[in-house]
Motif scaffolding. Structure first.
Motif, short mmCIF file in Angstrom:
data_model
loop_
_atom_site.label_atom_id
_atom_site.label_comp_id
_atom_site.label_asym_id
_atom_site.label_seq_id
_atom_site.Cartn_x
_atom_site.Cartn_y
_atom_site.Cartn_z
N PHE A 85 -61.55 -33.31 60.73
CA PHE A 85 -60.97 -33.91 59.54
C PHE A 85 -60.38 -35.27 59.85
N ASP A 86 -60.56 -36.18 58.91
CA ASP A 86 -59.87 -37.46 58.97
C ASP A 86 -58.74 -37.38 57.96
N ILE A 87 -57.51 -37.57 58.44
CA ILE A 87 -56.36 -37.46 57.55
C ILE A 87 -55.60 -38.79 57.53
N LEU A 155 -57.64 -47.40 69.07
CA LEU A 155 -57.26 -48.53 68.21
C LEU A 155 -58.31 -48.70 67.13
N ARG A 156 -57.83 -48.81 65.90
CA ARG A 156 -58.76 -49.11 64.80
C ARG A 156 -58.97 -50.62 64.79
N VAL A 157 -60.14 -51.00 65.21
CA VAL A 157 -60.44 -52.42 65.31
C VAL A 157 -60.95 -52.91 63.97
N TYR A 168 -61.82 -53.64 46.29
CA TYR A 168 -60.74 -52.66 46.50
C TYR A 168 -61.10 -51.62 47.55
N ILE A 169 -62.38 -51.49 47.87
CA ILE A 169 -62.76 -50.48 48.86
C ILE A 169 -63.45 -51.08 50.08
N SER A 170 -63.24 -52.39 50.29
CA SER A 170 -63.70 -53.04 51.53
C SER A 170 -62.50 -53.13 52.45
N GLY A 208 -65.14 -49.89 55.17
CA GLY A 208 -65.12 -49.85 53.71
C GLY A 208 -65.87 -48.64 53.21
N SER A 209 -66.06 -48.59 51.92
CA SER A 209 -66.60 -47.39 51.30
C SER A 209 -67.74 -47.77 50.36
N GLN A 210 -68.60 -46.80 50.07
CA GLN A 210 -69.76 -47.02 49.20
C GLN A 210 -70.61 -48.20 49.71
N GLY A 244 -65.97 -44.38 61.76
CA GLY A 244 -65.42 -44.27 60.41
C GLY A 244 -66.39 -43.64 59.43
N GLY A 245 -66.13 -43.89 58.16
CA GLY A 245 -67.00 -43.35 57.11
C GLY A 245 -67.64 -44.50 56.36
N GLY A 246 -67.77 -44.32 55.05
CA GLY A 246 -68.20 -45.45 54.23
C GLY A 246 -69.63 -45.41 53.75
N LEU A 247 -70.43 -44.48 54.27
CA LEU A 247 -71.82 -44.43 53.82
C LEU A 247 -71.85 -44.10 52.32
N GLU A 284 -66.29 -40.35 59.98
CA GLU A 284 -65.28 -39.91 59.00
C GLU A 284 -65.85 -40.05 57.60
N PHE A 285 -66.77 -39.18 57.23
CA PHE A 285 -67.39 -39.31 55.91
C PHE A 285 -66.64 -38.55 54.84
N GLY A 286 -66.46 -39.19 53.71
CA GLY A 286 -65.87 -38.52 52.56
C GLY A 286 -66.91 -38.44 51.45
N ILE A 322 -60.42 -41.94 37.48
CA ILE A 322 -59.94 -43.32 37.34
C ILE A 322 -60.95 -44.34 37.87
N ARG A 323 -62.03 -43.88 38.48
CA ARG A 323 -62.96 -44.81 39.14
C ARG A 323 -63.54 -45.86 38.20
N PRO A 324 -63.95 -45.50 36.97
CA PRO A 324 -64.45 -46.56 36.09
C PRO A 324 -63.38 -47.64 35.82
N ALA A 381 -66.27 -36.90 44.66
CA ALA A 381 -65.39 -37.65 45.58
C ALA A 381 -64.49 -38.60 44.79
N TYR A 382 -63.22 -38.62 45.15
CA TYR A 382 -62.25 -39.53 44.54
C TYR A 382 -62.16 -39.33 43.03
N GLY A 383 -62.40 -38.11 42.59
CA GLY A 383 -62.26 -37.76 41.19
C GLY A 383 -60.93 -37.06 41.02
N1 LLP Z 1 -61.94 -43.26 57.07
C1 LLP Z 1 -60.96 -44.04 56.62
C2 LLP Z 1 -60.00 -44.57 57.57
C3 LLP Z 1 -60.86 -44.33 55.25
O1 LLP Z 1 -59.89 -45.11 54.81
C4 LLP Z 1 -61.81 -43.79 54.34
C5 LLP Z 1 -61.75 -44.08 52.92
C6 LLP Z 1 -62.81 -42.95 54.86
C7 LLP Z 1 -62.85 -42.71 56.24
C8 LLP Z 1 -63.86 -42.31 54.00
O2 LLP Z 1 -64.67 -43.22 53.36
P1 LLP Z 1 -65.96 -42.71 52.58
O3 LLP Z 1 -66.89 -42.07 53.57
O4 LLP Z 1 -65.52 -41.75 51.55
O5 LLP Z 1 -66.52 -43.94 51.98
N2 LLP Z 1 -61.10 -44.36 46.02
C9 LLP Z 1 -62.25 -45.19 46.35
C10 LLP Z 1 -62.65 -45.04 47.79
C11 LLP Z 1 -61.54 -45.34 48.73
C12 LLP Z 1 -61.88 -45.07 50.16
C13 LLP Z 1 -60.68 -45.13 51.02
N3 LLP Z 1 -60.89 -44.85 52.40
C14 LLP Z 1 -63.39 -44.87 45.39
O6 LLP Z 1 -63.21 -44.04 44.52
O7 LLP Z 1 -64.45 -45.48 45.48
#
Ligand code: LLP
Length: 423
Positions: A85-87, A155-157, A168-170, A208-210, A244-247, A284-286, A322-324, A381-383
């Motif tokens: 888990f990434d917390i 260290l998070r580089v 907002y998500i970069s 970043g994300s997405q 990290g995540g972000g895919l 760290e995928f969400g 709230i995403r829209p 996700a993020y709903g």
């Molecule tokens: N790791 C870290 C340190 C993060 O900050 C995040 C997301 C993730 C992993 C997971 O990223 P993912 O795989 O889900 O892209 N609320 C926004 C997205 C914010 C993401 C914040 N950090 C949305 O609804 O698009």
């Protein structure tokens, strides 16, 4: 644009209307009301398995970035599947432990870790702190030394690459608050390596994300590989590399790399690096795990016309999703039982008193006058995770479908519960 859902095999149209796996959304609405979050276990398994398969035979840990959807049943699903888990908070730590997750699989990210959160994570025995500043590094070192422990750190580089997603998500540009500048990381690693309260174990980034194509990930990886090399030459060895995540996922017409293609590019590059090839790989995928495993079911309350705009007023709102409003996020919206008339263009809006309260604009839909059910897709996700009680709206129920079984995994909030802790 016509919203299609061919990429969501757990969703189908039958004579009972739209179904999640074998359960009709009409039945869910009748039994449990609306708005309702509906998740598919089949989709969760499929998404998880795609990443697990892509990494099989490699020393790797896929951490679920639980901020995307922290429901205990979802967490338990991932814990049982073998995820870490990434917390980003003490609350998230407690949630993982409550769901049966193991602290030794947790990476703790975030720019603002409080002292009590650091202490709790240290005593729980998390796998790693992803450190975001010099001040945080020193704070963690001091607290660990006080407790007679050594805190495992990475260290998070901040690699200063443009993820090209919504601003907002970069997170990986140098003007963002996240991470430690690439040029400062070396000196800080040297400091950490000498600190009695710290144990250097890894390096990480999250840009970043997405993110829907590979170049930003590959550019970030290059920056990290360079640093790993430099650290190695100074006698600092790392045991893991966390990318990290972000895919990103497909909401409408995006075409992100598949988990297999994503991992192939990363692993191919890492295999050619003398130190990185030996390191444990962490992700760290969400969103990629849960985004396309859920929908928000809502009911049409009214159709109204203002000037030349036609509005479909539904019973879900920006407090639910709230995403829209926040990112102009696009979620497909489809009818559970389309009527037979011609489709019309509707702005789909909620009852909240804000012009920003919209869920979709100019959507082509076949609707009656009221009570039709609509499914807002790609909302796993993020709903619910970002929902609020704005306008004294209780948070919606969450349900998990598994084949023919339907389980409530969070009850709908009652109105009375909204003021329970108030005087
Ligand atoms: N790791 C870290 C340190 C993060 O900050 C995040 C997301 C993730 C992993 C997971 O990223 P993912 O795989 O889900 O892209 N609320 C926004 C997205 C914010 C993401 C914040 N950090 C949305 O609804 O698009």
């Amino acid at each position: 644009m016509q919203d299609d859902f061919a990429h969501l095999p757990w969703l189908s149209r039958t004579e009972r209307g739209l179904c999640v796996e074998s359960i009709a959304l009409t039945d869910i609405a009748a039994q449990h009301g609306t708005p309702a979050w509906v998740y598919s276990k089949q989709a969760l398994s499929k998404h998880w398995q795609a990443f697990a398969d892509a990494l099989s035979g490699r020393k790797a840990l896929i951490c679920y970035a639980m901020k995307a959807n922290p429901n205990l049943s979802i967490l338990r699903f991932f814990a049982e599947a073998g995820a870490g888990f990434d917390i980003v908070s003490g609350g998230e730590l407690a949630r993982v432990l409550q769901a049966g997750g193991s602290a030794s699989t947790i990476v703790f990210s975030g720019v603002g870790k409080r002292r009590d959160e650091i202490r709790d994570a240290l005593t729980a025995g998390v796998k790693c702190f992803n450190v975001e500043s010099a001040a945080e590094l020193r704070r963690i070192g001091a607290i660990a030394a006080d407790l007679g422990l050594r805190a495992p750190i990475s260290l998070r580089v901040n690699p200063d690459v443009d993820a090209k997603s919504h601003p907002y998500i970069s997170t990986g540009l140098k003007e963002n608050k996240f991470g430690i500048a690439h040029q400062e990381a070396l000196a800080l690693y040297r400091e950490a390596a000498k600190h009695p309260g710290l144990k250097v174990v890894g390096i990480d980034c999250h840009i970043g994300s997405q993110i829907t194509d590979m170049p930003p990930f590959m550019a970030a990886l290059e920056k990290l590989l360079e640093l790993i090399e430099q650290l190695h030459s100074q006698g600092i060895a790392l045991s893991h590399l966390d990318l990290g995540g972000g895919l990103g996922i497909r909401y409408t017409d995006e075409d992100p790399p598949s988990p297999a293609a994503f991992m192939q590019s990363i692993v191919d590059r890492i295999e050619r690096h003398p130190q990185a090839r030996e390191m444990e790989l962490i992700f760290e995928f969400g969103r990629a795990l849960v985004g396309n495993a859920g929908l928000l079911l809502t009911r049409l309350e009214y159709v109204k016309q203002n000037g030349d705009r036609l509005f479909a007023v539904v019973d879900a709102a920006m407090n639910d999703l709230i995403r829209p409003a926040l990112y102009e996020g696009y979620h497909p919206i489809i009818e559970v039982h389309p009527t037979t008339g011609e489709p019309k263009l509707y702005d789909v809006v909620g009852p909240v008193c804000e012009s920003g309260d919209w869920l979709g604009k100019a959507r082509s839909l076949r609707l009656g006058v009221e009570d039709d059910l609509l499914a807002i897709l790609s909302a796993g996700a993020y709903g619910m995770a970002m929902s609020s009680n704005y306008n004294a709206r209780p948070r919606a129920i969450e349900l998990l479908v598994d084949g023919t079984s339907l389980r409530v995994i969070r009850e709908r909030e009652t109105v009375a519960s909204l003021w329970q802790s108030e005087v």
